[in-house]
Scaffold this motif. Structure first.
Motif, mmCIF file in Angstrom:
data_model
loop_
_atom_site.group_PDB
_atom_site.id
_atom_site.type_symbol
_atom_site.label_atom_id
_atom_site.label_comp_id
_atom_site.label_asym_id
_atom_site.label_seq_id
_atom_site.Cartn_x
_atom_site.Cartn_y
_atom_site.Cartn_z
ATOM 1 N N GLN A 7 0.839 -1.199 0.000
ATOM 2 C CA GLN A 7 0.000 0.000 0.000
ATOM 3 C C GLN A 7 0.879 1.255 0.000
ATOM 4 O OE1 GLN A 7 -2.837 -0.024 3.224
ATOM 5 N NE2 GLN A 7 -2.620 2.167 3.489
ATOM 6 N N ASP A 39 -5.851 4.314 1.027
ATOM 7 C CA ASP A 39 -6.115 2.899 1.280
ATOM 8 C C ASP A 39 -7.589 2.577 1.070
ATOM 9 O OD1 ASP A 39 -7.143 4.266 3.444
ATOM 10 O OD2 ASP A 39 -6.182 3.008 4.955
ATOM 11 N N GLU A 41 -10.723 0.664 -0.171
ATOM 12 C CA GLU A 41 -10.991 -0.758 -0.380
ATOM 13 C C GLU A 41 -11.299 -1.036 -1.853
ATOM 14 O OE1 GLU A 41 -14.211 -3.913 1.314
ATOM 15 O OE2 GLU A 41 -13.521 -2.342 2.677
ATOM 16 N N CYS A 42 -10.680 -2.081 -2.375
ATOM 17 C CA CYS A 42 -10.960 -2.513 -3.748
ATOM 18 C C CYS A 42 -12.215 -3.359 -3.716
ATOM 19 C CB CYS A 42 -9.804 -3.333 -4.319
ATOM 20 S SG CYS A 42 -8.414 -2.348 -4.839
ATOM 21 N N ASP A 43 -13.334 -2.727 -3.973
ATOM 22 C CA ASP A 43 -14.584 -3.478 -3.923
ATOM 23 C C ASP A 43 -15.201 -3.624 -5.298
ATOM 24 O OD1 ASP A 43 -15.338 -0.884 -4.325
ATOM 25 O OD2 ASP A 43 -16.524 -0.702 -2.492
ATOM 26 N N ASP A 47 -12.522 -7.023 -11.562
ATOM 27 C CA ASP A 47 -11.223 -7.669 -11.806
ATOM 28 C C ASP A 47 -11.195 -9.095 -11.267
ATOM 29 O OD1 ASP A 47 -10.844 -7.441 -9.057
ATOM 30 O OD2 ASP A 47 -8.917 -6.419 -9.225
ATOM 31 N N ARG A 53 -7.949 -6.203 -0.591
ATOM 32 C CA ARG A 53 -6.953 -5.357 -1.249
ATOM 33 C C ARG A 53 -7.419 -3.901 -1.205
ATOM 34 N NH1 ARG A 53 -6.892 -7.417 -6.921
ATOM 35 N NH2 ARG A 53 -9.094 -7.422 -6.436
ATOM 36 N N VAL A 54 -6.481 -2.988 -1.449
ATOM 37 C CA VAL A 54 -6.752 -1.552 -1.432
ATOM 38 C C VAL A 54 -6.116 -0.911 -2.659
ATOM 39 C CG1 VAL A 54 -6.866 -1.434 1.103
ATOM 40 C CG2 VAL A 54 -4.680 -1.068 -0.058
ATOM 41 N N TYR A 55 -6.487 0.340 -2.904
ATOM 42 C CA TYR A 55 -5.803 1.106 -3.944
ATOM 43 C C TYR A 55 -5.512 2.504 -3.438
ATOM 44 C CZ TYR A 55 -10.206 3.444 -5.204
ATOM 45 O OH TYR A 55 -11.356 4.174 -5.185
ATOM 46 N N CYS A 128 -5.284 -2.585 -7.666
ATOM 47 C CA CYS A 128 -5.558 -3.144 -6.339
ATOM 48 C C CYS A 128 -4.300 -3.850 -5.826
ATOM 49 C CB CYS A 128 -6.715 -4.129 -6.404
ATOM 50 S SG CYS A 128 -8.290 -3.349 -6.816
ATOM 51 N N TRP A 130 -2.278 -5.607 -2.113
ATOM 52 C CA TRP A 130 -2.395 -6.063 -0.732
ATOM 53 C C TRP A 130 -1.718 -5.020 0.146
ATOM 54 C CZ3 TRP A 130 -5.739 -9.682 0.047
ATOM 55 C CH2 TRP A 130 -5.969 -10.651 -0.930
#
Length: 140
Positions: A7, A39, A41-43, A47, A53-55, A128, A130
């Motif tokens: 991150q 951070d 959330e990759c929701d 994909d 995971r986050v972006y 995205c 970890w």
């Protein structure tokens, strides 16, 4: 599940891409923060990736750019992007100065957008990742 950059690395790279692209312009614009997500959330299920995971994302207003130079600035950014391994995904010129690109090596995306008032914004978003670079252990 594959390892990713962390991150923190995603945040650093999003910032560096934005700063470097803006610095390539002549004269370099003043960057005014518009949004910053460190951070999120990759929701997005598109994909098909795992949860957890986050972006990272950055967006700045490009200040001190005369509106009559917007098209020139957009073109200069396309040149910078294509010389730094980005490929154009969408280009709405000449109707509007709105271009999105993606880096073919690391999946980071960038864009320039012109507001209804004629102000330009420049941003970068990570793929995205970890938080610690490695998949979260499965609970259980």
């Amino acid at each position: 599940m594959k390892n990713t950059i962390t991150q923190q690395e995603a945040n650093n790279r999003a910032e560096k891409y934005t700063q470097d692209a803006a610095a390539s312009l002549t004269p370099p614009p003043r960057l005014e923060p518009l949004s910053r997500f460190d951070d999120t959330e990759c929701d997005d299920p598109s994909d098909n990736g795992p949860l957890g995971r986050v972006y990272a994302s950055r967006r700045y207003w490009l200040r001190d750019v005369p509106r009559e130079r917007n098209a020139e600035v957009a073109e200069a950014l396309v040149r910078w992007w294509t010389s730094h391994d980005f490929v154009v995904l969408s280009d709405k010129r000449p109707r509007e100065n709105w271009i999105s690109v993606e880096n073919k090596n690391d999946g980071f995306s960038m864009s320039i957008q012109e507001s209804v008032n004629g102000d330009l914004s420049l941003g970068a978003t990570s793929p995205c990742v970890w938080p610690n670079g490695t998949p979260a252990p499965k609970p259980g």
